[in-house]
Design an enzyme around this catalytic site. Structure first.
Site, short mmCIF file in Angstrom:
data_model
loop_
_atom_site.label_atom_id
_atom_site.label_comp_id
_atom_site.label_asym_id
_atom_site.label_seq_id
_atom_site.Cartn_x
_atom_site.Cartn_y
_atom_site.Cartn_z
N CYS A 111 28.07 3.87 40.92
CA CYS A 111 27.88 3.45 39.61
C CYS A 111 27.41 2.01 39.31
O CYS A 111 26.32 1.57 39.79
CB CYS A 111 28.83 3.96 38.87
SG CYS A 111 30.47 3.37 39.50
N SER A 112 28.32 1.14 38.80
CA SER A 112 28.11 -0.17 38.54
C SER A 112 28.98 -1.15 38.57
O SER A 112 29.32 -2.02 37.76
CB SER A 112 27.39 -0.13 37.03
OG SER A 112 28.46 0.07 36.19
FE FE Z 1 30.72 1.56 40.24
#
Ligand code: FE
Length: 206
Positions: A111-112
């Site tokens: 994800c981030s």
């Molecule tokens: Fe992540």
């Protein structure tokens, strides 16, 4: 619950995604039960948006001038940052050091995940599936697209962040910076240097 949607930047009404709906529901429940207030949520959001990479840059500059701090930072990033006076969440911060032989790059393939406490919010490209998928497969090509061409002899290490483990790249102190103050050193440490897609330059900082 009211209508679930929000306007985009063009004023178009869009339904909330699964995760947006989950965030709204959880937040409303926490407020309803008096665990947090709306004002606290807003203040935290503003604080997150205001945070930038300058905190990470100060940590790097200190590591460049203080060998003991650097050793502690590499041993346990979370504890060293706490001792530096930073408010570090309960996350394991792993600081990876660039050397003439090894260059480090960070990513979150899932994800981030990002060291927000030190760098603020991640740039859009960091969150893109393009960067996340390619940097692990062809890091040298991705770095070249950022304008960073490393000699073939330099080994590349790509570190995949997780929800409870974040990485920060400790770049090499550039030549020509002897005698610089910590503040001046921090001024050349950019966000991208601490992600590993750039390296600090001693030129152009007066
Ligand atoms: Fe992540």
């Amino acid at each position: 619950m009211s209508q679930r949607g929000k306007q985009d930047e063009l004023g178009e009404y869009r339904p909330l995604s699964y995760f947006q709906l989950m965030e709204v529901s959880l937040r409303e429940l926490l407020v309803e039960k008096g665990i947090v207030s709306d004002a606290e949520v807003q203040a935290t959001l503003e604080d997150m948006r205001a945070r930038g990479p300058d905190t990470g840059a100060r940590v790097v500059a200190r590591a460049w001038v203080d060998a003991d701090f650097k050793a502690r930072l590499l041993e346990n990033g979370t504890r060293a940052c706490e001792a530096f006076g930073l408010d570090v969440p309960a996350l394991r911060l792993v600081v990876v050091e660039n050397t003439p032989q090894v260059h480090n790059v960070i990513v979150c393939t899932l994800c981030s995940c990002y060291p927000r406490m030190l760098l603020g919010l991640p740039p859009d490209w960091y969150k893109s599936s393009h960067y996340r998928s390619r940097v692990v497969r062809e890091p040298r090509a991705v770095l070249a697209e950022f304008g960073l061409r490393l000699p073939d002899a330099v080994q590349l290490r790509v570190h995949d962040s997780t929800a409870d483990m974040r990485y920060l790249v400790l770049p090499m102190r550039p030549a020509g910076t002897a005698g610089w103050s910590e503040a001046r050193l921090a001024s050349i440490v950019t966000r991208d240097c601490m992600i590993g897609v750039a390296v600090p330059e001693s030129s152009g900082s007066e």
